[in-house]
Design an enzyme around this catalytic site. Structure first.
Site, PDB file in Angstrom:
ATOM      1  N   ASP A  21       0.848  -1.184   0.000  1.00 53.48           N
ATOM      2  CA  ASP A  21       0.000   0.000   0.000  1.00 53.48           C
ATOM      3  C   ASP A  21       0.890   1.244   0.000  1.00 53.48           C
ATOM      4  OD1 ASP A  21      -2.484   1.420   0.199  1.00 53.48           O
ATOM      5  OD2 ASP A  21      -1.993   1.806   2.290  1.00 53.48           O
TER       6      ASP A  21
ATOM      7  N   ASP B 261      -0.104   5.123   0.689  1.00 57.72           N
ATOM      8  CA  ASP B 261      -0.286   6.111   1.755  1.00 57.72           C
ATOM      9  C   ASP B 261      -0.340   5.434   3.118  1.00 57.72           C
ATOM     10  OD1 ASP B 261      -0.525   8.515   0.137  1.00 57.72           O
ATOM     11  OD2 ASP B 261      -2.410   7.672  -0.575  1.00 57.72           O
TER      12      ASP B 261
ATOM     13  N   ASP C 227      -1.560  -0.402   5.948  1.00 54.77           N
ATOM     14  CA  ASP C 227      -1.753   0.283   7.225  1.00 54.77           C
ATOM     15  C   ASP C 227      -3.200   0.230   7.706  1.00 54.77           C
ATOM     16  OD1 ASP C 227      -2.543   2.139   5.106  1.00 54.77           O
ATOM     17  OD2 ASP C 227      -2.750   3.606   6.718  1.00 54.77           O
TER      18      ASP C 227
END
Length: 253
Positions: A7, A9, A203
């Site tokens: 991922d 961001d 995240d």
């Protein structure tokens, strides 16, 4: 692991700045020639745009190593139909991806209404989408994220606008982006990888980790983005590994 999905961001970058360990992690992958893809549910930008934004933060990522919900949506729809006609609410990332799959953007008898991210949603465009769906067009959305960040606070994102359209039409959208395994499986096909030999680093429990669990990947949660350690217990599933940041994942490559 023979390949990695990462991922963007909250894992590699935050507010335009590279997170600790991001450059080392990507450097290790490139040094060992390990297949990887950078994932994002953001459908606003093209892969060229995102490569430039990553470069500005000090991370060197080729365009073909970036996989967005817009690209996944275009690939999925290209596999669904020969009638490549769609009405699109979105920006360059989505329209470019659909054009490259041979789609025509039209309000005349589209087979699909495709909803993506945009900085300024037009009420006229949303109304047009509602009427086309009521007339029989299939409702597709790039991703289910309800809100996104801005300098002045959260703004409505694709999931929130999709809910408005669903309420008006009674038709539920099909979301292609994370946590739908469709996005990950098409990404795996793009780099010739197999789920049993691939890890995902993210995240968010509700998108990255859930997508990894449903696709059969080894899951790594980092705590530099949306999820805190105490949040993990709220979910009925668990990541295989939890790390303070992607710097802790470098040794596993």
């Amino acid at each position: 692991m023979k390949s990695w999905l990462i991922d963007m961001d909250g894992v590699l970058v935050h507010e335009g700045k590279a997170l600790p360990g991001a450059a080392d992690f990507l450097g290790r992958l490139q040094e060992k020639d390990i297949p990887y893809l950078i994932l994002t549910n953001n459908s606003i930008f093209t892969e060229r745009d995102l490569a430039a934004r990553l470069s500005a933060s000090g991370l060197d990522v080729p365009e073909d190593r970036i996989w967005t919900s817009a690209l996944a949506t275009a690939r999925f729809l290209g596999q669904q139909t020969e009638n490549r006609r769609a009405y699109v609410v979105g920006e360059a990332g989505l329209t470019t991806a659909l054009y490259e799959e041979g789609f025509i953007m039209t309000t005349t008898d589209p087979e699909f209404v495709v909803l993506g991210e945009t900085r300024t949603y037009s009420f006229d465009a949303i109304t047009q989408a509602i009427r086309l769906i009521q007339a029989g067009a299939r409702f597709i959305a790039t991703n289910p994220d309800n809100s996104g960040p801005s300098e002045n606070g959260d703004i409505p994102a694709t999931g929130a606008v999709a809910a408005l359209i669903e309420k008006a039409t009674g038709r539920s959208p099909f979301f292609v982006g994370k946590p739908n395994p469709v996005m990950l499986r098409n990404g795996l096909n793009k780099i010739g990888a197999h789920s049993e030999e691939t890890s995902i680093v993210g995240d968010r429990m509700d998108t990255d980790v859930l997508a990894g669990v449903e696709t059969g990947l080894t899951t790594h949660l980092v705590l530099t983005g949306s999820t805190r350690r105490e949040d993990i217990q709220k979910y009925p599933f668990r990541p295989h590994f939890v790390h303070n940041s992607i710097a802790d994942v470098v040794e596993l490559v």
